[in-house]
Each structure stands twice: as structure tokens, then as C-alpha cells.
Design a protein around this motif. Sequence first.
Motif, PDB file in Angstrom:
ATOM      1  N   GLY A   6      -9.248  10.854  -1.161  1.00  0.00           N
ATOM      2  CA  GLY A   6      -8.856   9.526  -0.714  1.00  0.00           C
ATOM      3  C   GLY A   6      -7.344   9.456  -0.661  1.00  0.00           C
ATOM      4  O   GLY A   6      -6.667  10.140  -1.433  1.00  0.00           O
TER       5      GLY A   6
ATOM      6  N   VAL B  90      -3.005   4.072  -0.524  1.00  0.00           N
ATOM      7  CA  VAL B  90      -2.353   3.288   0.526  1.00  0.00           C
ATOM      8  C   VAL B  90      -1.486   2.147  -0.012  1.00  0.00           C
ATOM      9  O   VAL B  90      -0.612   1.657   0.701  1.00  0.00           O
ATOM     10  CB  VAL B  90      -3.379   2.745   1.560  1.00  0.00           C
ATOM     11  CG1 VAL B  90      -4.008   3.898   2.321  1.00  0.00           C
ATOM     12  CG2 VAL B  90      -4.438   1.891   0.900  1.00  0.00           C
TER      13      VAL B  90
ATOM     14  N   THR C  19      -1.759  -1.767  -6.295  1.00  0.00           N
ATOM     15  CA  THR C  19      -2.276  -3.131  -6.396  1.00  0.00           C
ATOM     16  C   THR C  19      -1.902  -3.816  -7.705  1.00  0.00           C
ATOM     17  O   THR C  19      -1.787  -5.031  -7.744  1.00  0.00           O
ATOM     18  CB  THR C  19      -3.807  -3.141  -6.238  1.00  0.00           C
ATOM     19  OG1 THR C  19      -4.386  -2.261  -7.205  1.00  0.00           O
ATOM     20  CG2 THR C  19      -4.211  -2.715  -4.834  1.00  0.00           C
TER      21      THR C  19
ATOM     22  N   MET D  30      -4.864   1.023  -4.303  1.00  0.00           N
ATOM     23  CA  MET D  30      -5.897   0.986  -3.278  1.00  0.00           C
ATOM     24  C   MET D  30      -5.936   2.363  -2.633  1.00  0.00           C
ATOM     25  O   MET D  30      -4.898   2.896  -2.229  1.00  0.00           O
ATOM     26  CB  MET D  30      -5.575  -0.086  -2.237  1.00  0.00           C
ATOM     27  CG  MET D  30      -6.675  -0.340  -1.246  1.00  0.00           C
ATOM     28  SD  MET D  30      -8.192  -0.986  -1.996  1.00  0.00           S
ATOM     29  CE  MET D  30      -7.632  -2.555  -2.642  1.00  0.00           C
ATOM     30  N   ALA D  31      -7.137   2.930  -2.541  1.00  0.00           N
ATOM     31  CA  ALA D  31      -7.314   4.233  -1.899  1.00  0.00           C
ATOM     32  C   ALA D  31      -8.225   4.062  -0.694  1.00  0.00           C
ATOM     33  O   ALA D  31      -9.195   3.297  -0.727  1.00  0.00           O
ATOM     34  CB  ALA D  31      -7.927   5.233  -2.874  1.00  0.00           C
ATOM     35  N   ASP D  32      -7.899   4.777   0.365  1.00  0.00           N
ATOM     36  CA  ASP D  32      -8.725   4.804   1.565  1.00  0.00           C
ATOM     37  C   ASP D  32      -9.538   6.088   1.505  1.00  0.00           C
ATOM     38  O   ASP D  32      -9.005   7.192   1.560  1.00  0.00           O
ATOM     39  CB  ASP D  32      -7.844   4.795   2.813  1.00  0.00           C
ATOM     40  CG  ASP D  32      -8.648   4.735   4.092  1.00  0.00           C
ATOM     41  OD1 ASP D  32      -9.569   5.554   4.262  1.00  0.00           O
ATOM     42  OD2 ASP D  32      -8.345   3.881   4.930  1.00  0.00           O
TER      43      ASP D  32
ATOM     44  N   ARG E   6     -11.946   1.271   1.790  1.00  0.00           N
ATOM     45  CA  ARG E   6     -10.897   1.045   0.789  1.00  0.00           C
ATOM     46  C   ARG E   6     -11.512   0.550  -0.508  1.00  0.00           C
ATOM     47  O   ARG E   6     -12.379  -0.318  -0.491  1.00  0.00           O
ATOM     48  CB  ARG E   6      -9.876   0.040   1.312  1.00  0.00           C
ATOM     49  CG  ARG E   6      -9.041   0.632   2.417  1.00  0.00           C
ATOM     50  CD  ARG E   6      -7.968  -0.324   2.873  1.00  0.00           C
ATOM     51  NE  ARG E   6      -7.132   0.355   3.834  1.00  0.00           N
ATOM     52  CZ  ARG E   6      -5.836   0.141   3.960  1.00  0.00           C
ATOM     53  NH1 ARG E   6      -5.244  -0.768   3.223  1.00  0.00           N
ATOM     54  NH2 ARG E   6      -5.135   0.816   4.848  1.00  0.00           N
ATOM     55  N   ARG E   7     -11.012   1.140  -1.598  1.00  0.00           N
ATOM     56  CA  ARG E   7     -11.452   0.683  -2.914  1.00  0.00           C
ATOM     57  C   ARG E   7     -10.328   0.856  -3.906  1.00  0.00           C
ATOM     58  O   ARG E   7      -9.483   1.728  -3.762  1.00  0.00           O
ATOM     59  CB  ARG E   7     -12.712   1.395  -3.358  1.00  0.00           C
ATOM     60  CG  ARG E   7     -12.538   2.869  -3.644  1.00  0.00           C
ATOM     61  CD  ARG E   7     -13.758   3.487  -4.225  1.00  0.00           C
ATOM     62  NE  ARG E   7     -14.012   2.898  -5.516  1.00  0.00           N
ATOM     63  CZ  ARG E   7     -15.095   3.107  -6.226  1.00  0.00           C
ATOM     64  NH1 ARG E   7     -16.040   3.868  -5.774  1.00  0.00           N
ATOM     65  NH2 ARG E   7     -15.262   2.550  -7.396  1.00  0.00           N
ATOM     66  N   GLU E   8     -10.330  -0.013  -4.889  1.00  0.00           N
ATOM     67  CA  GLU E   8      -9.308   0.038  -5.922  1.00  0.00           C
ATOM     68  C   GLU E   8      -9.668   1.135  -6.919  1.00  0.00           C
ATOM     69  O   GLU E   8     -10.821   1.247  -7.347  1.00  0.00           O
ATOM     70  CB  GLU E   8      -9.182  -1.319  -6.612  1.00  0.00           C
ATOM     71  CG  GLU E   8      -7.943  -1.424  -7.463  1.00  0.00           C
ATOM     72  CD  GLU E   8      -7.717  -2.821  -7.996  1.00  0.00           C
ATOM     73  OE1 GLU E   8      -6.558  -3.252  -8.013  1.00  0.00           O
ATOM     74  OE2 GLU E   8      -8.689  -3.481  -8.398  1.00  0.00           O
TER      75      GLU E   8
END
Length: 101
Positions: free
Chosen positions: A7, A10, A13, A21-23, A28-30
Motif C-alpha cells: 500500500g 498518501v 492522518t 492513510m494508505a492506498d 484507502r484505509r487508515e
Amino acid sequence: MCLGIPGQIVEITDESRLMAMADVSGVRREVSVACVATPDLKDLIGEWALIHVGFAMSVIDADEAAKTLDALRGLGEAQETLEAMAQGDAALTGAVQEVTS
């Protein structure tokens, strides 16, 4: 066995909780970046990391991330093929049973 999925970080947070936050393949999820934290967390933005159960476990280079994502896509396609074959076998078995009945 554990599976880490590449991931890209990006955004940061919550610096105080080491969260970013990762893509991951467009989703996207924290995630926690505690395992890969740098003195300035903003240095992680744009970096690729192996993500496992909400944690960025290690930073990897873009080439390794691309190769891993390709391998995972290949595994998914292989699984779909196996499932389609199993469905075809089940349909064939049902047709054979109908003919012999």
C-alpha cells in the motif's frame, strides 16, 4: 501464514497516534505507521509499505510493490480459474447423472 499487501502512504492522518492513510489497490484505509515511523512522519508520504491487519510493517521500494501486486493479481486469477473449473466439473457431473438416471 501472514500476508502483507503493498500500500502507498498518501497522507498522515494523526501524528500523535502515528496513523496514516494508505492506498491499497485503490482502497484507502487508515493504518498505523508505528513500525516504520521516521522522525518526520511526512517523509513517509509517497512511500510503499507492506500492510498487514492495519499496520504498515515495512517500507518497500516501488518495484517490489509492483511485483508483489502482480503476483497477488495472478493468484486471484488462478483462484477464479480453479473455481470456474470446479463449477464446470459440477455441471458436467450433474449432466452425466441426468443422462444415466
